[in-house]
Enzyme design. Structure first.
Site, short mmCIF file in Angstrom:
data_model
loop_
_atom_site.label_atom_id
_atom_site.label_comp_id
_atom_site.label_asym_id
_atom_site.label_seq_id
_atom_site.Cartn_x
_atom_site.Cartn_y
_atom_site.Cartn_z
N ARG A 1 -65.67 -32.56 169.83
CA ARG A 1 -65.96 -33.40 168.66
C ARG A 1 -67.42 -33.88 168.64
O ARG A 1 -67.71 -35.03 168.31
CB ARG A 1 -65.00 -34.60 168.60
CG ARG A 1 -63.58 -34.20 168.19
CD ARG A 1 -62.68 -35.39 168.15
NE ARG A 1 -62.56 -35.99 169.47
CZ ARG A 1 -62.17 -37.24 169.72
NH1 ARG A 1 -61.87 -38.03 168.71
NH2 ARG A 1 -62.09 -37.69 170.95
N LEU B 1 -69.76 -33.20 166.61
CA LEU B 1 -70.25 -33.57 165.28
C LEU B 1 -69.80 -34.98 164.91
O LEU B 1 -70.56 -35.77 164.36
CB LEU B 1 -69.77 -32.56 164.23
CG LEU B 1 -70.37 -32.76 162.83
CD1 LEU B 1 -71.88 -32.65 162.87
CD2 LEU B 1 -69.79 -31.77 161.83
N SER C 1 -47.39 -52.86 162.07
CA SER C 1 -48.42 -53.01 163.07
C SER C 1 -49.27 -54.25 162.80
O SER C 1 -49.47 -54.65 161.65
CB SER C 1 -49.31 -51.77 163.12
OG SER C 1 -49.89 -51.54 161.86
N GLU D 1 -46.24 -53.52 167.28
CA GLU D 1 -46.58 -52.12 167.62
C GLU D 1 -47.78 -51.97 168.57
O GLU D 1 -48.48 -50.97 168.54
CB GLU D 1 -46.79 -51.27 166.36
CG GLU D 1 -45.57 -51.24 165.45
CD GLU D 1 -45.72 -50.36 164.19
OE1 GLU D 1 -46.57 -49.44 164.19
OE2 GLU D 1 -44.97 -50.60 163.23
N CYS E 1 -60.86 -37.22 162.88
CA CYS E 1 -60.07 -36.07 163.32
C CYS E 1 -58.69 -36.56 163.72
O CYS E 1 -58.52 -37.71 164.12
CB CYS E 1 -60.72 -35.42 164.53
SG CYS E 1 -62.40 -34.85 164.19
N TRP F 1 -46.63 -34.51 160.19
CA TRP F 1 -47.86 -34.78 160.93
C TRP F 1 -47.90 -34.05 162.28
O TRP F 1 -48.65 -34.43 163.18
CB TRP F 1 -48.06 -36.29 161.08
CG TRP F 1 -48.53 -36.92 159.79
CD1 TRP F 1 -49.04 -36.25 158.71
CD2 TRP F 1 -48.56 -38.31 159.45
NE1 TRP F 1 -49.36 -37.14 157.71
CE2 TRP F 1 -49.09 -38.41 158.13
CE3 TRP F 1 -48.19 -39.47 160.11
CZ2 TRP F 1 -49.25 -39.63 157.48
CZ3 TRP F 1 -48.36 -40.69 159.45
CH2 TRP F 1 -48.89 -40.77 158.16
N GLU G 1 -46.44 -36.22 151.03
CA GLU G 1 -47.45 -35.19 151.26
C GLU G 1 -46.87 -33.87 151.74
O GLU G 1 -47.57 -32.87 151.79
CB GLU G 1 -48.55 -35.70 152.18
CG GLU G 1 -48.12 -36.00 153.58
CD GLU G 1 -49.30 -36.54 154.39
OE1 GLU G 1 -49.78 -37.63 154.03
OE2 GLU G 1 -49.71 -35.88 155.34
N HIS H 1 -56.50 -52.08 152.94
CA HIS H 1 -57.61 -51.14 153.08
C HIS H 1 -58.95 -51.83 152.89
O HIS H 1 -59.99 -51.27 153.20
CB HIS H 1 -57.49 -50.00 152.07
CG HIS H 1 -56.15 -49.33 152.13
ND1 HIS H 1 -55.07 -49.79 151.41
CD2 HIS H 1 -55.71 -48.27 152.83
CE1 HIS H 1 -54.01 -49.02 151.67
NE2 HIS H 1 -54.37 -48.09 152.52
N1 GLN Z 1 -45.22 -49.19 160.71
C1 GLN Z 1 -46.48 -48.52 160.53
C2 GLN Z 1 -47.61 -49.52 160.67
O1 GLN Z 1 -47.41 -50.64 160.28
C3 GLN Z 1 -46.58 -47.86 159.18
C4 GLN Z 1 -47.90 -47.17 158.97
C5 GLN Z 1 -47.99 -46.28 157.76
O2 GLN Z 1 -47.20 -46.37 156.87
N2 GLN Z 1 -48.97 -45.42 157.71
O3 GLN Z 1 -48.69 -49.20 161.11
#
Ligand code: GLN
Ligand code: ZN
Length: 776
Positions: free
Chosen positions: A18, A20, A455, A506, A538, A583, A627, A716
């Site tokens: 990695r 780059l 989390s 978590e 990545c 994933w 997805e 976000h």
């Molecule tokens: N339980 C996960 C978290 O809270 C859900 C994450 C997700 O939906 N991408 O991180």
């Protein structure tokens, strides 16, 4: 015997270690100047070309490298820089390129990250998934008055760079129809503008680029048109005819190769075969069932590049099976008109198996990363030409046989259990209204109950402790004690601020898929199997290689410990089977649906063990369900059927009074809402705050019957939402959702945020819920 030509559509750009990513992030932090970053790029390109040439690949590619994304590179090449970046014309530099991708520095974190489209802030362009891969590209933006002008020299520079190494490289460009199709009109004055009207303005730049490359001595130019694997409308088809009629003329002494990948062509087959270019590339892995039809109709005047080595997965190629297809093609076309390649760019596979020192030798024998795929392509070309090494073919056969017979892969008990699944296994005992009543009684929650998605901040401290433990510098005991303390503090704090349904946080999880994969049998993990996800980011997908079993409970200890710390109902956290599947790198020796249901049974056992241990609420995250949708709409139903069934097998074995939550962080539900309702989770939490609750519409229109938690806090963004903002969002939601069905929660998990952001935001969230409760 005449030789068969070999090439690839593209090679991973991130580097074996990695390099780059590391250099780019240092540059962003201001720790290395631009020339230092550029020289890392140059070294990587050189190294990558040399590897291709050394493996015996006849035609190496250039312009497949990128400092961020190949679609963004095209945007820069065409000078299609959105006005808010204040680009003054001339050559688009790296600064502007990074600004488009990440937002202009002085405005970062400002405004809403782009979705409101307002103001003059240099917010980043949108990013979205590249077809059905986990790679994300920067979405081109168009307006009615968009003009294009050749504005970057990257493709020419790379071509010359390869030339100085004695290589006549094949420059790779995103095709005009794909470029326009993947972009979006962002023009408040002309929202209805048809972006394909821009084709006439765009093609002259393509003509100029192609003519210039021909002048520089390029023999082949590759133009990628993966939209050919999608449903195309009449307008897009016309654009193909118009574009390639013109580009073929512009090519002069150079020859054009148009590449499609990621799926069958179906009703686009004739269009593809009729393109007036010298060569066509076809994905014979995804298009396996269509390959005969393609060959039967293949024109006499073109070269066919067959992508027979899988560019999307990590399994060793099955030489006999590939040779069978290749031989048919050779019989029809002759050796002169057939090239051997990978199905798609190797961008979507890890770089090399050579760095893997810890991977189990038996499993390693079944795998091929990008570098090993180069060797496979060359070997197949030689075997096809009759110049191959029989020993290599024998070795491949032996390896396939070992995999086929491995007891590590095949577990009769798992297969028998799956065969015995009945519809009753995926059915709750009672319908939702009755479950809702008993759950209300048991849980005793207030109106507008507050919760989070799972989390809590993965602080530098948490990550450092994990790293230390992985290195062996922290004992199991000390690491465990550390995690317990983090969990304890987190639960105590949620109680203190009045969260109605706490989570454990978590802290013990590095990643929501890897954490479960590591505890399931049938999964393997690479050390360096990184694949670019977006920009410098990545991912290292785990490798699902065998029948899945759960040797022991995975989360019960953590959740029961967390429950012991509070009287409120602790929500147990699991990742759902569809998300784990989507994933991971998955098996190619059985359908995805089978692997998914095996995962479902393993996680079902975890759900039932949690219930047995007294956990009253269990959340099963399906962040990646959407997805996994196939590229063609006609295949959606089949996918959704087995995906929903897998979720139901996982979740629906519990008693009526156990509450099942699910979470999905998407922005689009309209087209899959009935499948979501079929999952029959008691509560679903979704992302909506950024769209001002607009995303709720799908649920409202559908009259979604179960409970729902539309996110009121955009995790976000680093901004802290105020009580009033969240009150307003909850109010909006309660106008359209029955009050008793409404939950209050953030959009997604909080692991990427800092405590200094999370604390005030959640305190405000609880306060907003209280105010509305009081007013109700
Ligand atoms: N339980 C996960 C978290 O809270 C859900 C994450 C997700 O939906 N991408 O991180
Ligand atoms: Zn989420």
């Amino acid at each position: 015997m005449s030789k068969i030509r070999t090439h690839i559509l593209g090679y991973p750009r991130i580097g074996e270690q990695r390099e780059l990513k590391k250099a780019t992030e240092l540059h962003w932090k201001g720790e290395i100047p631009k020339p230092a970053l550029e020289s890392v790029g140059k070294e990587l390109r050189k190294h990558n070309w040399k590897k291709q040439a050394a493996a015996g690949i006849d035609l190496v590619s250039c312009n497949d490298f990128s400092f961020y994304d190949q679609v963004l590179d095209a945007t820069c090449l065409f000078g299609n820089v959105p006005a808010r970046f204040n680009w003054q014309g001339g050559k688009v530099g790296l600064e502007t390129l990074f600004a488009i991708a990440r937002g202009a520095r002085e405005t970062q974190g400002d405004c809403c990250g782009g979705s409101c489209g307002s103001g003059s802030a240099g917010f980043a362009s949108e990013m979205t998934k590249w077809f059905d891969t986990n790679y994300h590209y920067i979405v081109p933006e168009f307006k009615a008055d968009t003009a294009f002008k050749l504005s970057d020299s990257k493709v020419f520079d790379e071509f010359r760079e390869a030339k100085t190494l004695g290589l006549n490289a094949k420059p790779v460009l995103i095709g005009p129809v794909t470029y326009l199709s993947l972009g979006k009109v962002q023009d408040p004055a002309n929202p209805e503008f048809d972006r394909f009207e821009l084709l006439d303005r765009l093609l002259p730049v393509y003509e100029e680029v192609i003519a210039k490359l021909a002048d520089e001595g390029a023999e082949w130019i590759q133009i990628d048109e993966p939209v050919l694997a999608l449903d195309l409308d009449a307008r897009q088809k016309e654009c193909f005819i118009e574009s390639y009629g013109r580009l073929a003329k512009a090519a002069g002494s150079a020859k054009l190769l148009v590449a499609t990948y990621f799926g069958e062509l179906r009703d686009n087959l004739a269009l593809f075969l009729g393109l007036p270019v010298a060569a066509l590339h076809y994905d014979a892995v995804r298009g396996e069932a269509e390959a005969d039809a393609l060959l039967a109709a293949f024109p006499d005047d073109k070269i066919l590049s067959l992508g027979i080595v899988d560019g999307r997965n990590i399994w060793k190629n099955h030489f006999d099976a590939s040779l069978a297809v290749l031989k048919k093609a050779k019989a029809k076309l002759g050796a002169e008109r057939l090239w051997v390649s990978a199905s798609s760019s190797l961008l979507h596979t890890p770089v090399t198996l050579a760095s893997e020192k810890k991977l189990d030798a038996e499993i390693k024998d079944w795998l091929a990363f990008a570098d090993e795929k180069l060797v496979e392509i060359v070997a197949l070309g030689k075997l096809l030409a009759g110049e191959g090494d029989e020993a290599e073919l024998e070795a491949n056969r032996a390896s396939q046989k070992r995999r086929l017979e491995s007891t590590r892969i095949h577990n009769p008990a798992v297969k028998a259990r799956l065969a015995a699944v009945t519809p009753a296994d995926s059915q709750r005992a009672s319908a939702f209204p009755l479950r809702q009543r008993v759950q209300r009684e048991k849980l005793g929650l207030p109106l507008f109950p507050t919760t989070t998605i799972g989390s809590f901040p993965q602080t530098a401290e948490v990550r450092a402790a994990r790293a230390k433990w992985k290195k062996g510098a922290l004992s199991d005991q000390d690491y465990d004690a550390f995690l317990k303390e983090e969990t304890r503090k987190c639960v105590a704090w949620q109680d203190e601020i009045g969260i109605d349904m706490p989570v454990h946080g978590e802290f013990e999880r590095n990643d929501m898929v890897e954490y479960f994969g590591e505890q399931l049998d049938g999964y393997a993990f690479s050390q360096f199997g990184w694949v670019q996800s977006y920009g410098s980011r990545c991912v290292k997908p785990p490798i699902l290689f065998g029948d899945i079993t759960r040797p022991r409970p995975m989360t019960v200890e953590w959740i029961t410990y967390a429950q012991s710390l509070t009287n409120n109902p602790m929500k147990g956290m699991l990742t759902g089977p569809v998300t784990i599947l989507n994933w991971s790198f998955v098996r190619d020796d059985q359908p995805r649906s089978v692997s998914c249901k095996q995962l479902a049974l393993a996680i079902r056992d975890e759900v039932l063990d949690l219930e047995k241990a007294g956990v009253r609420v269990i959340q099963i995250d399906e962040a990646a369900l959407r997805e996994g949708l196939p590229l063609r709409k006609s295949q959606w139903k089949e996918y959704l059927d087995w995906a929903v069934e897998s979720f139901r097998i996982t979740a629906n074995g519990v008693k009526d009074d156990t509450q099942i939550h699910t979470h999905m962080c998407y922005s689009e539900f309209n087209d899959i809402i009935s499948a979501i309702a079929d999952m029959d989770a008691d509560v679903i939490t979704i992302e909506t705050s950024r769209s001002n609750m607009e995303l709720l519409e799908a649920f409202v229109e559908f009259k979604y019957p179960n409970e729902i938690g539309p996110g009121v806090y955009d995790i976000h963004s680093p901004r802290i939402p105020t009580v009033a903002q969240m009150e307003n969002l909850i109010q909006k939601a309660s106008d359209v959702i029955p009050e008793g069905n409404l939950w209050v929660n953030p959009d997604c998990g909080l692991k990427t945020r800092g405590w200094e952001e999370v604390r005030p935001a959640l305190i405000n969230m609880v306060e907003a819920a209280r105010k509305l409760r009081a007013a109700a």
